[in-house]
Design an enzyme around this catalytic site. Structure first.
Site, PDB file in Angstrom:
ATOM      1  N   GLY A  25      -9.611  17.171   0.182  1.00  0.00           N
ATOM      2  CA  GLY A  25     -10.138  18.491  -0.163  1.00  0.00           C
ATOM      3  C   GLY A  25     -11.389  18.358  -1.005  1.00  0.00           C
ATOM      4  N   GLU A  99      -7.743  27.979   6.430  1.00  0.00           N
ATOM      5  CA  GLU A  99      -9.091  27.476   6.751  1.00  0.00           C
ATOM      6  C   GLU A  99      -9.620  28.023   8.081  1.00  0.00           C
ATOM      7  OE1 GLU A  99     -10.648  25.622   4.457  1.00  0.00           O
ATOM      8  OE2 GLU A  99      -8.852  25.683   3.211  1.00  0.00           O
TER       9      GLU A  99
END
Ligand code: SIN
Length: 189
Positions: A25, A99
């Site tokens: 991430g 996402e």
């Protein structure tokens, strides 16, 4: 590319029958881990730069007034610092939904602070997605972020929390810190 990447990502089975996968991430996934993980540790990936070049229609903006969030741009010789999470495959339904506004799963090699390396996944919004906004000056990006908000909250919160997290990790990111500086000036006015 489609506005909602969930179906594409489900079809991209990049981890085979592995029961534990490293996820890298570099944006909100650093400061907002709203999913189960087995382990997390700082990591970096090489040859990618973090840029606030992706539009956000569903988290930090709306379709009519998108926010600006982070994606990765290929840039040989650079390093992008972030946070790696060891997760199980079930987590990807949630991550693909989170996402979905332009991000695709890619495989990547990541390096941990002790020098160990692992193969894993990263979500990247490439320039062919419908929400992509592309380059702009850091000052312009700060102005844009200053005025945007969406269902997940104000756009500036995303930038400021990311900058704080990178400082906590002792990582430099001139792009992020420059936007932060412009943003702080706007907030003072
Ligand atoms: C990430 O954080 O790795 C992807 C982009 C985001 O969700 O902000």
């Amino acid at each position: 590319m489609a506005h909602d990447t969930q179906a594409i990502n489900r079809a991209r089975n990049l981890f085979g029958d592995q029961q534990q996968i490293w996820l890298f991430g570099y944006g909100s996934l650093i400061f907002k881990a709203d999913f189960d993980y087995l382990e997390r540790k700082p990591a970096r990936i090489d040859n990618w730069s973090r840029r606030f070049w992706q539009g956000s229609h569903d988290h930090r903006g709306t379709p009519g007034a998108p926010g600006r969030v982070a994606t990765l741009i290929e840039s040989p010789g650079t390093v992008c610092a972030g946070m790696a999470y060891l997760v199980t495959p079930e987590v990807f339904d949630h991550l693909d939904h989170r996402e979905k506004n332009g991000y695709l799963r890619f495989t990547t090699e990541m390096t941990f602070h002790d020098g160990e390396q692992a193969q894993g996944l990263v979500y990247i919004a490439t320039e062919d997605n419908e929400a992509y906004l592309g380059p702009a000056s850091e000052e312009h990006i700060a102005q844009h972020i200053f005025s945007a908000a969406g269902p997940s909250g104000p756009n500036d919160e995303y930038l400021l929390r990311l900058a704080d997290s990178l400082r906590d990790l002792n990582e430099d990111d001139p792009h992020v810190y420059s936007i932060e500086e412009h943003l702080q000036a706007l907030k003072k006015d």
